[in-house]
Design a protein around this motif. Structure first.
Motif, short mmCIF file in Angstrom:
data_model
loop_
_atom_site.label_atom_id
_atom_site.label_comp_id
_atom_site.label_asym_id
_atom_site.label_seq_id
_atom_site.Cartn_x
_atom_site.Cartn_y
_atom_site.Cartn_z
N GLU A 110 26.02 44.92 65.49
CA GLU A 110 25.82 43.72 66.30
C GLU A 110 26.05 42.43 65.50
O GLU A 110 25.87 41.34 66.03
N GLY A 111 26.41 42.59 64.22
CA GLY A 111 26.64 41.40 63.39
C GLY A 111 25.36 40.66 63.07
O GLY A 111 25.36 39.42 62.97
N ARG A 112 24.27 41.41 62.89
CA ARG A 112 22.97 40.80 62.64
C ARG A 112 22.39 41.23 61.29
O ARG A 112 21.18 41.12 61.07
N ALA A 113 23.20 41.70 60.36
CA ALA A 113 22.71 42.12 59.04
C ALA A 113 22.49 40.88 58.18
O ALA A 113 23.24 40.59 57.23
N ILE A 114 21.44 40.12 58.49
CA ILE A 114 21.19 38.83 57.85
C ILE A 114 20.91 39.00 56.37
O ILE A 114 21.35 38.19 55.54
N GLN A 115 20.18 40.06 56.01
CA GLN A 115 19.83 40.26 54.62
C GLN A 115 21.09 40.48 53.76
O GLN A 115 21.26 39.87 52.70
N LEU A 116 21.99 41.35 54.23
CA LEU A 116 23.23 41.60 53.48
C LEU A 116 24.09 40.34 53.41
O LEU A 116 24.69 40.04 52.37
N ALA A 117 24.16 39.61 54.51
CA ALA A 117 24.97 38.39 54.53
C ALA A 117 24.41 37.36 53.54
O ALA A 117 25.17 36.66 52.86
N THR A 118 23.09 37.27 53.46
CA THR A 118 22.45 36.32 52.55
C THR A 118 22.72 36.70 51.10
O THR A 118 23.06 35.85 50.26
N TYR A 119 22.55 38.00 50.78
CA TYR A 119 22.81 38.44 49.41
C TYR A 119 24.28 38.23 49.03
O TYR A 119 24.61 37.85 47.90
N VAL A 151 24.49 32.63 61.00
CA VAL A 151 23.14 32.29 60.52
C VAL A 151 23.06 30.80 60.20
O VAL A 151 22.10 30.12 60.58
N ALA A 152 24.07 30.29 59.49
CA ALA A 152 24.06 28.87 59.12
C ALA A 152 24.08 27.98 60.35
O ALA A 152 23.39 26.95 60.42
N ALA A 153 24.87 28.36 61.36
CA ALA A 153 24.94 27.56 62.59
C ALA A 153 23.60 27.57 63.32
O ALA A 153 23.12 26.52 63.79
N ASP A 154 22.98 28.74 63.41
CA ASP A 154 21.68 28.82 64.08
C ASP A 154 20.60 28.09 63.29
O ASP A 154 19.69 27.49 63.86
N TRP A 155 20.71 28.14 61.94
CA TRP A 155 19.73 27.40 61.13
C TRP A 155 19.81 25.91 61.44
O TRP A 155 18.79 25.24 61.60
N ARG A 156 21.04 25.40 61.55
CA ARG A 156 21.19 23.97 61.84
C ARG A 156 20.59 23.62 63.20
O ARG A 156 19.93 22.58 63.35
N ALA A 157 20.79 24.49 64.19
CA ALA A 157 20.24 24.22 65.52
C ALA A 157 18.72 24.27 65.52
O ALA A 157 18.05 23.40 66.08
N LEU A 158 18.15 25.29 64.87
CA LEU A 158 16.69 25.49 64.91
C LEU A 158 15.96 24.52 63.99
O LEU A 158 14.85 24.07 64.33
N ILE A 159 16.55 24.17 62.85
CA ILE A 159 15.90 23.20 61.97
C ILE A 159 15.95 21.82 62.62
O ILE A 159 15.02 21.01 62.48
N GLY A 160 17.03 21.55 63.35
CA GLY A 160 17.10 20.28 64.08
C GLY A 160 16.01 20.19 65.13
O GLY A 160 15.40 19.13 65.34
N LEU A 161 15.75 21.32 65.79
CA LEU A 161 14.68 21.37 66.79
C LEU A 161 13.34 21.07 66.13
O LEU A 161 12.54 20.27 66.64
N ALA A 162 13.08 21.71 64.98
CA ALA A 162 11.80 21.50 64.29
C ALA A 162 11.65 20.06 63.83
O ALA A 162 10.56 19.48 63.91
N ARG A 163 12.74 19.47 63.33
CA ARG A 163 12.64 18.10 62.83
C ARG A 163 12.53 17.07 63.94
O ARG A 163 12.24 15.90 63.67
N HIS A 164 12.74 17.50 65.16
CA HIS A 164 12.46 16.65 66.32
C HIS A 164 11.08 16.96 66.91
O HIS A 164 10.76 16.53 68.03
#
Length: 724
Positions: free
Chosen positions: A608-617, A666-679
């Motif tokens: 599903e393209g959700r192996a976040i741990q491997l992508a981060t490493y 992951v980076a795109a979703d981080w930008r969207a979700l961190i933007g939400l938190a900072r608002h």
């Protein structure tokens, strides 16, 4: 009586209490018990059986009945066939004196300290006992310091690994900040003396001088602080430890075996009730056993009329000791004799009532269904009569549905309570400014990114605020074995050329038992032998398979448990990679070790393209904007999983996106979700809300995020969604 008078003991005649009026239900019941004459009860309120769905509701019903007495309970005796803690709480809420018959228990309040101080000295060490000791509300070690030790124990369930000395180093640094050097050194040594664990075998026993030292340490600690906090409880602790110290000194033995120590602890503690629950002066009286009611009483309430007979006392004697007691003429009571005594006591309760007799039976207690009392079966011919049933058998639930309820001749009036709506599940939360400020300048890891993608609100609570849920205990099951496998890999996979698989296997077998004792002590406890034997066989084979796989790909080991950091375009990225390897050309790659029953979850993540741990490493080890190769190595299955084209994979998974594509998502979703938190907006993804926020997300929230979340009580997701 003459002997008592001659010894100077005042003897006064007991004031006569009139018998129940003829023809009342109470008189009919007492005649039935005396001569067996059976007559229908009329339901006049002198004999009542209160049935409640729970012990809590039963306590509310009895407290309401007592509160409606114009004489404030005078002449009423409560016969408790168990703990009165719930009834005491219900009485206290109405301003009535409590009965104070909470059951004595070695698990009450600070008495746990005594039992746990001795529980942690035995081999093999039980890390659960040590964790209980460290997290006691009344502990000899300051909470901030005990917190460091508890965290180390959760990381590595043992005291021989790297986490335990690291925790002591943090404590030492904390003491230097808080006090002078000499004072801090003295306190550190004192705290260390409390956790000298896992030193003695239960069979051979603990040296008596060590046991005496523990008692003196406990007594000194309790006495020193008794006037500052929890005074009565600490004074009771001093009493217990000193009596235990005296008993140990009288033994005259060099060592005390584990079983004998348990006996002594039980006997020292069992007769001490919780000092926080004491009887208060008032009209209502209470006895702790049916046999303790020896004179007539106007009204008798049999609390918790759902348990039959004396519980068999735990036997702390072995066969040789029992034979010695019998030879000395000390014969334990037989089961037949105990049953006869119980029946006599039950009948005595009913025969001593003069105006009213109430049987109070909760149908469930602590979630378990209660059985009918044996005495209820004897009274069944009377209590099951069809005449006056509504007055004889009173469901406590009537108090919740009716304004006026008559129970045992008293009219109880209830007022309707205001209905208060419970907090509802909330998908979108407004964040305070202080929390929003803490989202800036953060470092993210693979774990925090997984939490953010799965549920942004969980990421905020866990990684920004630092909250942990109530499920934070010691690792167990697959998690414990996985931690052990990681430690074993670190011990046998040295940097450099991949060693021969046979040498890896041999070295893993040699290191295994020592690592278990230091970092996975729960596996040494009774009942875990099969699990330990399985791990002892499988883990060396799995690591040999890993070595053979890496050898076949021409890899060399750069390091294990390697700390990495780098810039991720907008935030700092950190992580610890299980195994970092280099290919023949010098390129770096990451191997993430997993110990799990099935490979299905990891295959689905990759597909599903959700192996976040491997992508981060891969991002941490990569260069020139591209991630390094990375793969899961499943130790139990001995396979390496990754996306198509990976030089590490033994099994390639056709994926929706490769690992570089996963990182971009992951980076795109981080930008969207961190933007939400900072608002100032928090989003609990598991509730399915927030559709109006118009977030541009690539990866959907994790379907299973709420199942394993230990913070679901805060967002109030329905329990059926979080059931495992």
């Amino acid at each position: 009586m003459s002997a008592l008078r001659s010894a100077g003991v005042p003897v006064h005649p007991v004031e006569a209490v009139p018998c129940p009026a003829a023809g009342t239900d109470l008189a009919i019941l007492q005649r039935f018990l005396s001569d067996g004459h059976r007559e229908c009860l009329r339901g006049d309120g002198t004999v009542v059986e209160i049935e409640a769905g729970t012990a809590l509701l039963a306590a509310e019903c009895v407290a309401e009945w007592v509160a409606s007495d114009p004489d404030a309970g005078r002449g009423t005796v409560v016969v408790s066939d168990g703990d009165t803690a719930l009834l005491d709480q219900a009485l206290a809420r109405r301003g009535l004196p409590v009965l104070g018959l909470s059951a004595p228990s070695p698990l009450r309040s600070g008495f746990q300290v005594i039992a746990l101080c001795f529980a942690v000295v035995w081999k093999p060490l039980d890390p659960e006992k040590l964790l209980e000791f460290l997290t006691l509300p009344l502990s000899p070690i300051a909470p901030w310091a005990a917190g460091h030790l508890a965290a180390a124990l959760r990381e590595e369930p043992g005291t021989g690994g790297a986490a335990w000395p690291r925790a002591w180093a943090l404590i030492e640094a904390g003491l230097r900040e808080r006090m002078e050097a000499d004072e801090g050194r003295e306190l550190l040594e004192e705290w260390q003396s409390w956790v000298q664990v896992g030193r003695f075998e239960r069979v051979s026993g603990v040296p008596t001088d060590i046991a005496l030292a523990i008692c003196r340490r406990l007594a000194g600690w309790a006495a020193a602080a008794s006037e500052v906090e929890h005074g009565p409880l600490r004074r009771s602790l001093v009493e217990v430890t000193r009596s235990l110290e005296a008993a140990l000194a009288m033994l005259g033995q060099a060592t005390v075996a584990g079983r004998q120590m348990d006996q002594m602890l039980f006997q020292a503690i069992e007769d001490l009730s919780d000092s926080a629950r004491c009887a208060e002066v008032g009209g209502i009286r209470a006895v702790a056993d049916p046999g303790a009611l020896w004179r007539p009483a106007s009204r008798v309430v049999w609390w918790r009329f759902a348990r039959g007979g004396s519980r068999p006392a735990p036997c702390h004697w072995d066969e040789a000791e029992l034979a010695a007691l019998a030879a000395s003429g000390c014969r334990p009571e037989s089961p037949v004799e105990a049953a006869r005594r119980d029946e006599m006591h039950w009948r005595s309760v009913a025969l001593h009532a003069r105006q009213a007799l109430l049987f109070v039976r909760p149908e469930t207690e602590c979630g378990d269904e209660t059985a009918r009392h044996p005495f209820a079966h004897q009274l069944a011919p009377l209590l099951t009569t069809q005449v006056g049933q509504q007055a004889i058998r009173v469901p406590a639930e009537r108090l919740l549905a009716r304004r006026h309820v008559r129970i045992a001749g008293r009219m109880i009036t209830r007022a309707a309570a205001d209905v208060v709506a419970l907090p509802k599940a909330q998908a979108v939360w407004e964040l305070p400014r202080a929390l929003v400020a803490r989202t800036r300048g953060r470092c993210e890891s693979a774990t925090s990114l997984e939490d953010m993608i799965g549920c942004q609100f969980r990421w905020l609570l866990r990684h920004v605020v630092g909250l942990r849920g109530s499920r934070a205990g010691l690792p167990d099951g697959e998690r414990l074995l996985g931690n052990l496998a990681h430690e074993l890999a670190r011990a046998v996979l040295d940097p450099g050329t991949i060693p021969d698989p046979d040498s890896v296997r041999a070295r893993a077998r040699a290191e295994f038992d020592g690592l278990v004792e230091r970092t996975a002590a729960p596996l040494l406890l009774p009942g875990r032998a099969a699990e330990l034997a399985h791990a002892r066989q499988r883990m060396p084979e799995a690591l040999a398979a890993l070595a053979a796989h890496l050898q076949s790909r021409g890899m060399a080991i750069e390091g294990t448990e390697v700390d990495c950091a780098g810039d991720a375009g907008g935030f700092r990225l950190v992580g610890r990679v299980d195994v970092v390897v280099r290919d023949p050309a010098g390129g770096r790659a990451a191997v993430d070790l997993k110990w799990s029953r099935s490979a299905a979850r990891r295959r689905i993540e990759l597909a599903e393209g959700r192996a976040i741990q491997l992508a981060t490493y891969g991002r941490l080890l990569g260069s020139a904007g591209r991630g390094a190769p990375s793969a899961y190595f499943l130790l139990r299955q001995r396979i390496a999983l990754s996306t198509s084209g990976s030089p590490l994979a033994t099994e390639e998974v056709a994926a929706l996106r490769d690992l570089d594509g996963t990182w971009e998502a992951v980076a795109a979703d981080w930008r969207a979700l961190i933007g939400l938190a900072r608002h100032g907006i928090g989003l609990a993804s598991g509730l399915g809300g927030g559709a109006d926020l118009a977030l541009d997300r690539v990866l959907a929230g994790d379907r299973d995020a709420c199942v394993s979340c230990d913070l679901s009580r805060l967002c109030r997701i329905p329990s059926k969604r979080t059931a495992a």
